[in-house]
Scaffold this motif. Sequence first.
Motif, PDB file in Angstrom:
ATOM      1  N   GLN A 140      13.578   4.256  -6.515  1.00  0.00           N
ATOM      2  CA  GLN A 140      13.188   3.046  -7.250  1.00  0.00           C
ATOM      3  C   GLN A 140      12.159   3.395  -8.312  1.00  0.00           C
ATOM      4  OE1 GLN A 140      12.292  -0.749  -5.046  1.00  0.00           O
ATOM      5  NE2 GLN A 140      10.242  -0.301  -5.791  1.00  0.00           N
ATOM      6  N   ALA A 141      12.577   3.283  -9.573  1.00  0.00           N
ATOM      7  CA  ALA A 141      11.655   3.577 -10.661  1.00  0.00           C
ATOM      8  C   ALA A 141      10.762   2.385 -10.994  1.00  0.00           C
ATOM      9  CB  ALA A 141      12.435   4.002 -11.903  1.00  0.00           C
ATOM     10  N   LEU A 142      11.329   1.158 -10.952  1.00  0.00           N
ATOM     11  CA  LEU A 142      10.575  -0.011 -11.365  1.00  0.00           C
ATOM     12  C   LEU A 142      11.246  -1.247 -10.802  1.00  0.00           C
ATOM     13  CD1 LEU A 142       8.111  -0.771 -13.215  1.00  0.00           C
ATOM     14  CD2 LEU A 142       9.779  -1.171 -15.036  1.00  0.00           C
ATOM     15  N   VAL A 143      10.457  -2.305 -10.555  1.00  0.00           N
ATOM     16  CA  VAL A 143      10.965  -3.590 -10.071  1.00  0.00           C
ATOM     17  C   VAL A 143      10.321  -4.687 -10.905  1.00  0.00           C
ATOM     18  CG1 VAL A 143      11.124  -5.190  -8.133  1.00  0.00           C
ATOM     19  CG2 VAL A 143      11.289  -2.747  -7.725  1.00  0.00           C
ATOM     20  N   ALA A 144      11.141  -5.627 -11.392  1.00  0.00           N
ATOM     21  CA  ALA A 144      10.649  -6.811 -12.097  1.00  0.00           C
ATOM     22  C   ALA A 144      11.138  -8.030 -11.337  1.00  0.00           C
ATOM     23  CB  ALA A 144      11.151  -6.835 -13.537  1.00  0.00           C
ATOM     24  N   SER A 145      10.201  -8.887 -10.921  1.00  0.00           N
ATOM     25  CA  SER A 145      10.558 -10.045 -10.104  1.00  0.00           C
ATOM     26  C   SER A 145       9.550 -11.152 -10.356  1.00  0.00           C
ATOM     27  CB  SER A 145      10.581  -9.663  -8.619  1.00  0.00           C
ATOM     28  OG  SER A 145      10.810 -10.793  -7.806  1.00  0.00           O
ATOM     29  N   GLY A 146      10.047 -12.406 -10.357  1.00  0.00           N
ATOM     30  CA  GLY A 146       9.151 -13.538 -10.543  1.00  0.00           C
ATOM     31  C   GLY A 146       8.280 -13.797  -9.335  1.00  0.00           C
ATOM     32  N   THR A 147       8.827 -13.683  -8.147  1.00  0.00           N
ATOM     33  CA  THR A 147       8.089 -13.911  -6.894  1.00  0.00           C
ATOM     34  C   THR A 147       8.437 -12.809  -5.903  1.00  0.00           C
ATOM     35  OG1 THR A 147       9.839 -15.329  -5.988  1.00  0.00           O
ATOM     36  CG2 THR A 147       8.067 -16.414  -7.211  1.00  0.00           C
ATOM     37  N   ILE A 148       7.485 -12.494  -5.043  1.00  0.00           N
ATOM     38  CA  ILE A 148       7.673 -11.509  -3.983  1.00  0.00           C
ATOM     39  C   ILE A 148       7.082 -12.082  -2.699  1.00  0.00           C
ATOM     40  CG2 ILE A 148       7.136  -9.191  -3.153  1.00  0.00           C
ATOM     41  CD1 ILE A 148       6.939  -8.248  -5.986  1.00  0.00           C
ATOM     42  N   GLY A 149       7.886 -12.104  -1.645  1.00  0.00           N
ATOM     43  CA  GLY A 149       7.421 -12.542  -0.341  1.00  0.00           C
ATOM     44  C   GLY A 149       7.744 -11.485   0.688  1.00  0.00           C
ATOM     45  N   ALA A 150       6.828 -11.276   1.624  1.00  0.00           N
ATOM     46  CA  ALA A 150       7.011 -10.222   2.621  1.00  0.00           C
ATOM     47  C   ALA A 150       6.613 -10.754   3.983  1.00  0.00           C
ATOM     48  CB  ALA A 150       6.194  -8.987   2.266  1.00  0.00           C
ATOM     49  N   ALA A 151       7.327 -10.299   4.995  1.00  0.00           N
ATOM     50  CA  ALA A 151       7.005 -10.609   6.388  1.00  0.00           C
ATOM     51  C   ALA A 151       6.699  -9.309   7.106  1.00  0.00           C
ATOM     52  CB  ALA A 151       8.185 -11.320   7.061  1.00  0.00           C
ATOM     53  N   GLY A 152       5.539  -9.256   7.771  1.00  0.00           N
ATOM     54  CA  GLY A 152       5.145  -8.041   8.481  1.00  0.00           C
ATOM     55  C   GLY A 152       4.793  -6.907   7.549  1.00  0.00           C
ATOM     56  N   LEU A 153       4.052  -7.220   6.464  1.00  0.00           N
ATOM     57  CA  LEU A 153       3.715  -6.208   5.470  1.00  0.00           C
ATOM     58  C   LEU A 153       2.606  -5.306   6.002  1.00  0.00           C
ATOM     59  CD1 LEU A 153       4.225  -5.239   2.541  1.00  0.00           C
ATOM     60  CD2 LEU A 153       2.382  -6.771   1.832  1.00  0.00           C
ATOM     61  N   ALA A 154       2.753  -4.014   5.794  1.00  0.00           N
ATOM     62  CA  ALA A 154       1.747  -3.039   6.236  1.00  0.00           C
ATOM     63  C   ALA A 154       1.683  -1.925   5.210  1.00  0.00           C
ATOM     64  CB  ALA A 154       2.099  -2.477   7.610  1.00  0.00           C
ATOM     65  N   LEU A 155       0.467  -1.562   4.806  1.00  0.00           N
ATOM     66  CA  LEU A 155       0.229  -0.473   3.862  1.00  0.00           C
ATOM     67  C   LEU A 155      -0.650   0.553   4.560  1.00  0.00           C
ATOM     68  CD1 LEU A 155       0.419   0.782   1.022  1.00  0.00           C
ATOM     69  CD2 LEU A 155      -1.631  -0.531   0.415  1.00  0.00           C
ATOM     70  N   ARG A 156      -0.200   1.757   4.638  1.00  0.00           N
ATOM     71  CA  ARG A 156      -0.947   2.796   5.327  1.00  0.00           C
ATOM     72  C   ARG A 156      -0.673   4.131   4.651  1.00  0.00           C
ATOM     73  NH1 ARG A 156       3.300   1.426   8.771  1.00  0.00           N
ATOM     74  NH2 ARG A 156       4.810   3.098   9.132  1.00  0.00           N
ATOM     75  N   PRO A 157      -1.595   5.079   4.804  1.00  0.00           N
ATOM     76  CA  PRO A 157      -1.350   6.407   4.226  1.00  0.00           C
ATOM     77  C   PRO A 157      -0.278   7.131   5.019  1.00  0.00           C
ATOM     78  CG  PRO A 157      -3.390   6.393   5.468  1.00  0.00           C
ATOM     79  CD  PRO A 157      -2.926   4.968   5.403  1.00  0.00           C
ATOM     80  N   GLY A 158       0.510   7.868   4.306  1.00  0.00           N
ATOM     81  CA  GLY A 158       1.545   8.647   4.967  1.00  0.00           C
ATOM     82  C   GLY A 158       1.056  10.031   5.281  1.00  0.00           C
ATOM     83  N   ARG A 159       1.976  10.906   5.424  1.00  0.00           N
ATOM     84  CA  ARG A 159       1.610  12.285   5.731  1.00  0.00           C
ATOM     85  C   ARG A 159       1.089  12.980   4.484  1.00  0.00           C
ATOM     86  NH1 ARG A 159       7.203  14.295   7.987  1.00  0.00           N
ATOM     87  NH2 ARG A 159       7.774  13.182   6.080  1.00  0.00           N
ATOM     88  N   SER A 160      -0.046  13.601   4.605  1.00  0.00           N
ATOM     89  CA  SER A 160      -0.616  14.335   3.476  1.00  0.00           C
ATOM     90  C   SER A 160       0.091  15.664   3.329  1.00  0.00           C
ATOM     91  CB  SER A 160      -2.116  14.563   3.690  1.00  0.00           C
ATOM     92  OG  SER A 160      -2.783  13.324   3.783  1.00  0.00           O
ATOM     93  N   PRO A 161       0.239  16.112   2.109  1.00  0.00           N
ATOM     94  CA  PRO A 161       0.902  17.404   1.929  1.00  0.00           C
ATOM     95  C   PRO A 161       0.086  18.534   2.520  1.00  0.00           C
ATOM     96  CG  PRO A 161      -0.048  16.658  -0.137  1.00  0.00           C
ATOM     97  CD  PRO A 161      -0.188  15.504   0.834  1.00  0.00           C
ATOM     98  N   ALA A 162       0.761  19.524   3.041  1.00  0.00           N
ATOM     99  CA  ALA A 162       0.064  20.677   3.641  1.00  0.00           C
ATOM    100  C   ALA A 162      -0.672  21.456   2.575  1.00  0.00           C
ATOM    101  CB  ALA A 162       1.074  21.562   4.363  1.00  0.00           C
ATOM    102  N   PRO A 163      -1.887  21.917   2.869  1.00  0.00           N
ATOM    103  CA  PRO A 163      -2.638  22.688   1.860  1.00  0.00           C
ATOM    104  C   PRO A 163      -1.935  24.011   1.593  1.00  0.00           C
ATOM    105  CG  PRO A 163      -3.737  22.763   3.990  1.00  0.00           C
ATOM    106  CD  PRO A 163      -2.619  21.793   4.127  1.00  0.00           C
ATOM    107  N   PRO A 164      -2.092  24.515   0.400  1.00  0.00           N
ATOM    108  CA  PRO A 164      -1.454  25.804   0.083  1.00  0.00           C
ATOM    109  C   PRO A 164      -2.071  26.923   0.924  1.00  0.00           C
ATOM    110  CG  PRO A 164      -2.958  25.140  -1.672  1.00  0.00           C
ATOM    111  CD  PRO A 164      -2.860  23.987  -0.734  1.00  0.00           C
ATOM    112  N   PRO A 165      -1.285  27.930   1.248  1.00  0.00           N
ATOM    113  CA  PRO A 165      -1.840  29.026   2.076  1.00  0.00           C
ATOM    114  C   PRO A 165      -2.933  29.780   1.331  1.00  0.00           C
ATOM    115  CG  PRO A 165       0.331  29.596   1.201  1.00  0.00           C
ATOM    116  CD  PRO A 165       0.100  28.132   0.884  1.00  0.00           C
ATOM    117  N   ALA A 166      -3.913  30.192   2.118  1.00  0.00           N
ATOM    118  CA  ALA A 166      -5.047  30.921   1.526  1.00  0.00           C
ATOM    119  C   ALA A 166      -4.572  32.291   1.056  1.00  0.00           C
ATOM    120  CB  ALA A 166      -6.161  31.066   2.545  1.00  0.00           C
ATOM    121  N   PRO A 167      -5.130  32.775  -0.031  1.00  0.00           N
ATOM    122  CA  PRO A 167      -4.724  34.116  -0.513  1.00  0.00           C
ATOM    123  C   PRO A 167      -5.157  35.177   0.484  1.00  0.00           C
ATOM    124  CG  PRO A 167      -6.601  33.280  -1.745  1.00  0.00           C
ATOM    125  CD  PRO A 167      -6.141  32.158  -0.881  1.00  0.00           C
TER     126      PRO A 167
END
Length: 333
Positions: free
Chosen positions: A303-330
Amino acid sequence: MFLTRRTRGTRRRARFAAWRRTRPFWAGALLVLAGAEIAAVPLAPVSVLVGLGLGGVAALGIGAALVAAGLFLWFLPHTRHYVGMHAVILSVLSFAVTNLGGFLAGMLLGIAGGAMGFAWSPGQQPPAQASEQPAPEPPRLPDPDPGAAAHPPHKTLAVALPFVLLAATAVPAPGPRPPAPVPGSVSVPRTPPTVTTTRFTPDGFTLARVAEVPTADGPRRAMVLSMRAASLRDYRLRTRDGGGAELALDADELRLGGRVTLYLTRLTGCVQGILCLTFTPDRLPVPPVAPPFVFMTDVTAEQALVASGTIGAAGLALRPGRSPAPPPAPPPP
């Protein structure tokens, strides 16, 4: 005895042929086949019929109506104009409210049968049955169009009627179309967010086209799906912020309204929960118009973009996902 049976069979075939020539027999046969084909899919176990829902009930009703139309053409041929016109309308509507018109076969048979029934006309009376002294014909005015006799108006209308109805069905409901994003006003991320939903149900006709959306790396082609409203069940969105951390947005149901426009770079799902397809800007659906009551299951979209006049949600939750693994140390020197 053998000659008597053979003579009886010949007489029966002759009477049937004479009866068949006095009515639009083949048009009625096509309508009966169309109705049987459209109603054949819902005539399955009860669990399948319940899963089809309104589409299954509509298929039974339209199938029975087309079979009745075919019988009317057989036994009441004088009603051919009324019955033929309504049979064509029902056949076109079957694409929208049933299982895609019996997977197109029933719809095409119904359109052909209805058009043939509408255009049929009784043949001329045989000379033996004509009166001994026919009444003199009134003077006939010259025909300004010599080709009009070869193509009567009602036959031309019968041929054009299916195409007019299909074109009318393909036109979306009138309303203001949201403009495409203007370069510089909206910036689409380089990596479009990934959206998953167990059921995507548009409201009204869905029109598909292709447009370019601005990104940090320049314009990018995207599919544009326009509809009146939409519902997404078990909505899941995964995206990354500027630092690369993954963010997750979940909702039991997401409802979009007020002329919805979706800009997608990829769409995968199962149409009507049966036929699984993948659409991209280079592979739009054919035709690029989806009628009402068409839904998709197990949808995954970029999904690149959404245009909508109204938005309704049931059971909406916003949380951080999995963080990317740090690059290996040299390695140490």
